[in-house]
Design a protein around this motif. Structure first.
Motif, mmCIF file in Angstrom:
data_model
loop_
_atom_site.group_PDB
_atom_site.id
_atom_site.type_symbol
_atom_site.label_atom_id
_atom_site.label_comp_id
_atom_site.label_asym_id
_atom_site.label_seq_id
_atom_site.Cartn_x
_atom_site.Cartn_y
_atom_site.Cartn_z
ATOM 1 N N GLY A 39 -37.036 22.337 -36.145
ATOM 2 C CA GLY A 39 -37.680 21.572 -37.208
ATOM 3 C C GLY A 39 -39.152 21.331 -36.952
ATOM 4 O O GLY A 39 -39.997 21.549 -37.827
ATOM 5 N N LYS A 40 -39.479 20.887 -35.742
ATOM 6 C CA LYS A 40 -40.867 20.607 -35.377
ATOM 7 C C LYS A 40 -41.701 21.883 -35.387
ATOM 8 O O LYS A 40 -42.830 21.900 -35.892
ATOM 9 N N TYR A 41 -41.141 22.946 -34.841
ATOM 10 C CA TYR A 41 -41.843 24.233 -34.769
ATOM 11 C C TYR A 41 -42.173 24.737 -36.173
ATOM 12 O O TYR A 41 -43.293 25.156 -36.462
ATOM 13 N N THR A 42 -41.184 24.663 -37.057
ATOM 14 C CA THR A 42 -41.379 25.129 -38.425
ATOM 15 C C THR A 42 -42.461 24.332 -39.131
ATOM 16 O O THR A 42 -43.357 24.887 -39.771
ATOM 17 N N SER A 43 -42.398 23.013 -39.013
ATOM 18 C CA SER A 43 -43.351 22.143 -39.692
ATOM 19 C C SER A 43 -44.781 22.399 -39.231
ATOM 20 O O SER A 43 -45.704 22.522 -40.045
ATOM 21 N N GLU A 44 -44.972 22.501 -37.920
ATOM 22 C CA GLU A 44 -46.318 22.705 -37.380
ATOM 23 C C GLU A 44 -46.914 24.025 -37.849
ATOM 24 O O GLU A 44 -48.093 24.099 -38.228
ATOM 25 N N HIS A 45 -46.107 25.062 -37.840
ATOM 26 C CA HIS A 45 -46.646 26.376 -38.186
ATOM 27 C C HIS A 45 -46.798 26.569 -39.692
ATOM 28 O O HIS A 45 -47.624 27.381 -40.130
ATOM 29 N N GLN A 46 -46.043 25.820 -40.481
ATOM 30 C CA GLN A 46 -46.274 25.861 -41.921
ATOM 31 C C GLN A 46 -47.656 25.304 -42.245
ATOM 32 O O GLN A 46 -48.344 25.788 -43.144
ATOM 33 N N ILE A 47 -48.076 24.287 -41.504
ATOM 34 C CA ILE A 47 -49.414 23.728 -41.710
ATOM 35 C C ILE A 47 -50.481 24.732 -41.275
ATOM 36 O O ILE A 47 -51.533 24.855 -41.919
ATOM 37 N N ASP A 48 -50.221 25.474 -40.205
ATOM 38 C CA ASP A 48 -51.153 26.532 -39.797
ATOM 39 C C ASP A 48 -51.310 27.563 -40.915
ATOM 40 O O ASP A 48 -52.422 28.016 -41.212
ATOM 41 N N MET A 49 -50.196 27.931 -41.529
ATOM 42 C CA MET A 49 -50.245 28.892 -42.628
ATOM 43 C C MET A 49 -50.988 28.310 -43.827
ATOM 44 O O MET A 49 -51.774 28.996 -44.483
ATOM 45 N N LEU A 50 -50.747 27.030 -44.096
ATOM 46 C CA LEU A 50 -51.439 26.377 -45.206
ATOM 47 C C LEU A 50 -52.949 26.378 -44.984
ATOM 48 O O LEU A 50 -53.724 26.627 -45.920
#
Length: 216
Positions: free
Chosen positions: A90-101
């Motif tokens: 969950g944490k990994y996904t959230s952090e990297h979605q922000i990188d993509m954003l």
């Protein structure tokens, strides 16, 4: 070979981006682009090959870089051990979605073109490629954790594809709605929480969902 005039390449790209954004790929006119850029259609063909080559010169780098970024995120996560994957998903996904954003907002117009103006080009399938990557690695994660939903046949690849497509369409709504970056950041974090809660019911079908009246 004729010497190319300095600045013309950049002028064509700038005018083409404006024309494609206003009219979409199909209705955009190379004649108008050439006129606005102070050059000829022949100059466009010389530099870009054809209309799709011009479109690719604008959106190709951003599309390719985001796809590679997303693929690396998935590969790096898959290379973690099982316990870490379970604990950090969950944490990994959230952090990297922000990188993509962040990357999307650094190339905002290019993603507007990819999402709403690419019909008639190979880039019209841009989102489909991201979905395919996500589906592939979601299945790999389910195999790593021994997900009973997959083993039992309850959850199929088709279902994962539907859910993932819905997620990516939701994610890119920030571009379609021209959201300010700060608002988009909040939206993506909330969307990710919503998405992860949904996947919790897929990974753990025996876990009752609060407020539900029936299980699977």
């Amino acid at each position: 070979m004729a010497k190319q005039i300095e600045g013309v390449y950049e002028a064509i790209l700038s005018c083409a981006k404006k024309e494609f954004l206003e009219k979409g790929y199909k209705d955009a006119s190379l004649r108008v682009i050439a006129q606005e850029a102070g050059t000829s259609t022949g100059s466009i063909y010389t530099r870009f090959g054809d209309k799709e080559g011009l479109f690719e010169a604008i959106v190709g780098p951003a599309a390719g870089q985001l796809t590679e970024m997303f693929l690396k995120i998935q590969k790096d996560f898959h290379n973690l051990n099982e316990d870490t994957q379970r604990a950090e998903m969950g944490k990994y996904t959230s952090e990297h979605q922000i990188d993509m954003l962040d990357f999307i907002y650094d190339h905002f117009d290019e993603f507007r073109l990819l999402l709403d103006c690419a019909e008639g080009t190979r880039f019209s399938a841009f989102l489909d490629k991201l979905v395919d990557i996500e589906v592939d690695y979601t299945y790999k994660y389910m195999e790593v954790i021994g997900c009973e939903s997959v083993k039992s046949g309850l959850i199929t690849e088709e279902f994962i594809h539907i859910v993932t497509t819905a997620y990516f369409n939701g994610m890119f709504e920030v571009v379609r709605h021209r959201m300010k970056k700060a608002d988009a950041d909040k939206y993506i974090r909330l969307l990710n929480r919503y998405h992860m809660q949904g996947f919790t019911t897929i990974f753990n079908p025996e876990q009752e969902v609060p407020g539900s009246t029936s299980g699977f």
